[in-house]
Enzyme design. Structure first.
Site, short mmCIF file in Angstrom:
data_model
loop_
_atom_site.label_atom_id
_atom_site.label_comp_id
_atom_site.label_asym_id
_atom_site.label_seq_id
_atom_site.Cartn_x
_atom_site.Cartn_y
_atom_site.Cartn_z
CG HIS A 169 -35.47 3.10 -3.19
ND1 HIS A 169 -36.20 2.25 -2.37
CD2 HIS A 169 -34.29 3.32 -2.53
CE1 HIS A 169 -35.49 1.98 -1.28
NE2 HIS A 169 -34.34 2.61 -1.35
CG ASP A 205 -30.37 -1.17 -0.35
OD1 ASP A 205 -29.41 -0.59 -0.88
OD2 ASP A 205 -31.15 -0.60 0.46
CG HIS A 207 -33.26 1.64 2.53
ND1 HIS A 207 -31.91 1.86 2.30
CD2 HIS A 207 -33.58 2.37 3.63
CE1 HIS A 207 -31.44 2.70 3.22
NE2 HIS A 207 -32.43 3.02 4.04
CG ASP A 294 -28.17 0.17 2.47
OD1 ASP A 294 -28.27 -1.05 2.21
OD2 ASP A 294 -28.87 1.04 1.91
N1 Q9C Z 1 -31.41 11.00 6.48
C1 Q9C Z 1 -30.81 3.39 -1.11
O1 Q9C Z 1 -30.21 2.81 -0.23
N2 Q9C Z 1 -33.92 8.39 3.33
N3 Q9C Z 1 -31.63 4.41 -0.86
C2 Q9C Z 1 -32.84 8.48 4.24
C3 Q9C Z 1 -31.66 9.70 5.97
C4 Q9C Z 1 -33.68 7.79 2.05
C5 Q9C Z 1 -31.84 4.85 0.50
C6 Q9C Z 1 -32.97 9.53 5.25
C7 Q9C Z 1 -32.95 6.50 2.01
C8 Q9C Z 1 -32.80 5.99 0.60
C9 Q9C Z 1 -30.61 3.01 -2.55
ZN ZN Z 2 -30.62 1.19 0.85
#
Ligand code: Q9C
Ligand code: ZN
Length: 353
Positions: A169, A205, A207, A294
């Site tokens: 990110h 990933d 995301h 994830d």
């Molecule tokens: N409560 C990676 O997987 N927001 N980043 C999540 C959950 C951020 C994920 C909110 C997610 C970032 C590298």
């Molecule tokens: Zn992620």
């Protein structure tokens, strides 16, 4: 497959992240990496190494991707945070004000003297705490990425940069999504610099890999592909749609494959085949895989339903591209299962490679 792991990772240990108006415990915790290390010791895939890259080589590799202004900010961020208020030494640094991006809002060309403002200038969310050990951990991770790229450039079939915080990110001059330095982009650029003319990044990933996409968006020498939860409903929300295809000479060299929340292995594998076809059509000479786990059904912050045993087939499919491959460890927040899932994927790769 050689693994490069980061001895400084545990120094990055956020306490809490902002989520919908309240502070919740961080999902991105040191134990994640420990579970992968433990599983790799149980099912070894190759040597486990701590890189001995020189500071100069590391600085050079990082500066190929990130701006001097951003690196200067990150290197001094913790000291500047504590200088604002000595009591800050006990608190993570999180931003609470942002300049937006449109030119009729705020300026981003003037570096604020106030650190809290500077933190907002270089961040896009309030979920990525910066702590006393963040800079050392992020640098150690970039060293792993460079070492993995060097190993592959020297003829290894694959290498694994096992590090945290994750990276995909993070952009040229911003942090967010638990990421500070973009390890996958640093590896991809190092492969380019080592002479691979066409490098592909295939991000698995959950995301969207917004940082990596933006870093290479106007380039034709690095293809970026990402399979992820549809940004209409999923983080990081503001990028990752199908109509983002690259710009300038980079037009046609970015591919987004969003899937609805709730998607399972069948839909995901179809997207992976599309991504692999794009990598083949591009004529890639090397591959970087930002490896988030994830997509797992048990992930607490994600919405796909892959099972642990599915990751063997994912690894095997990635190996079928037949390319020298660098893996970087990204997301995956079902902490107790992340080691099994990561090693399943890598073992599936190694059995075919
Ligand atoms: N409560 C990676 O997987 N927001 N980043 C999540 C959950 C951020 C994920 C909110 C997610 C970032 C590298
Ligand atoms: Zn992620």
């Amino acid at each position: 497959m050689q693994t490069f792991h980061n001895p400084h990772h545990a120094g990055h240990a956020g306490q809490q992240e902002m989520f919908r108006g309240r502070m919740v415990p961080c999902h991105e915790v040191p134990a994640r990496l420990d579970y992968v290390l433990t599983e790799l010791r149980r099912r070894p895939l190759g040597a486990m190494t701590i890189t001995d890259l020189t500071e100069a080589a590391l600085d050079k590799g990082i500066a190929r991707v990130h701006s001097a202004r951003y690196l200067d900010f990150l290197a001094n961020a913790w000291d500047d945070w504590v200088a604002m208020d000595p009591a800050n030494a006990q608190r993570d640094a999180l931003p609470s004000v942002w300049p937006l991006g449109n030119r009729h809002a705020f300026r981003n060309d003037v570096l604020p003297a106030n650190f809290a403002a500077r933190l907002g200038l270089f961040s896009f969310d309030s979920g990525s705490p910066l702590t006393s050990g963040t800079w050392a951990a992020a640098r150690g991770g970039a060293a792993c990425a460079l070492a993995a790229a060097n190993a592959v450039a020297s003829g290894a079939r694959s290498a694994f940069a096992l590090t945290r915080p994750p990276g995909h990110h993070a952009g040229v001059d911003f942090l967010g999504g638990y990421c500070f330095l973009n390890n996958a982009a640093i590896a991809a650029q190092a492969l380019r610099d080592a002479g691979h003319t066409h490098v592909a990044v295939l991000d698995v990933d959950y995301h969207h890999g917004n940082g990596t996409q933006t870093i290479f968006y106007e380039r034709a020498d690095v293809l970026t592909v990402s399979i992820h939860g549809d940004p209409a409903t999923e983080y990081p929300f503001f990028l990752g749609h199908t109509d983002e295809r690259g710009a300038g000479i980079g037009a046609g060299f970015n591919l987004n494959l969003p899937l609805p929340r709730g998607s399972g292995l069948a839909a995901w594998r179809t997207a992976l085949d599309q991504g692999l076809q794009a990598v083949a059509d591009f004529g890639a000479q090397a591959l970087v895989v930002p490896m988030g786990l994830d997509t797992f059904e048990g992930d607490p912050i994600s919405g796909f339903t892959l099972r642990s045993e599915d990751y063997f087939a994912v690894g095997a499919a990635l190996a079928s591209a037949g390319l020298p491959t660098v893996f970087t460890f990204e997301g995956g927040y079902a902490v107790a299962e992340v080691g099994t899932n990561a090693v399943n994927l890598l073992e599936g790769f190694q059995q075919v490679a």
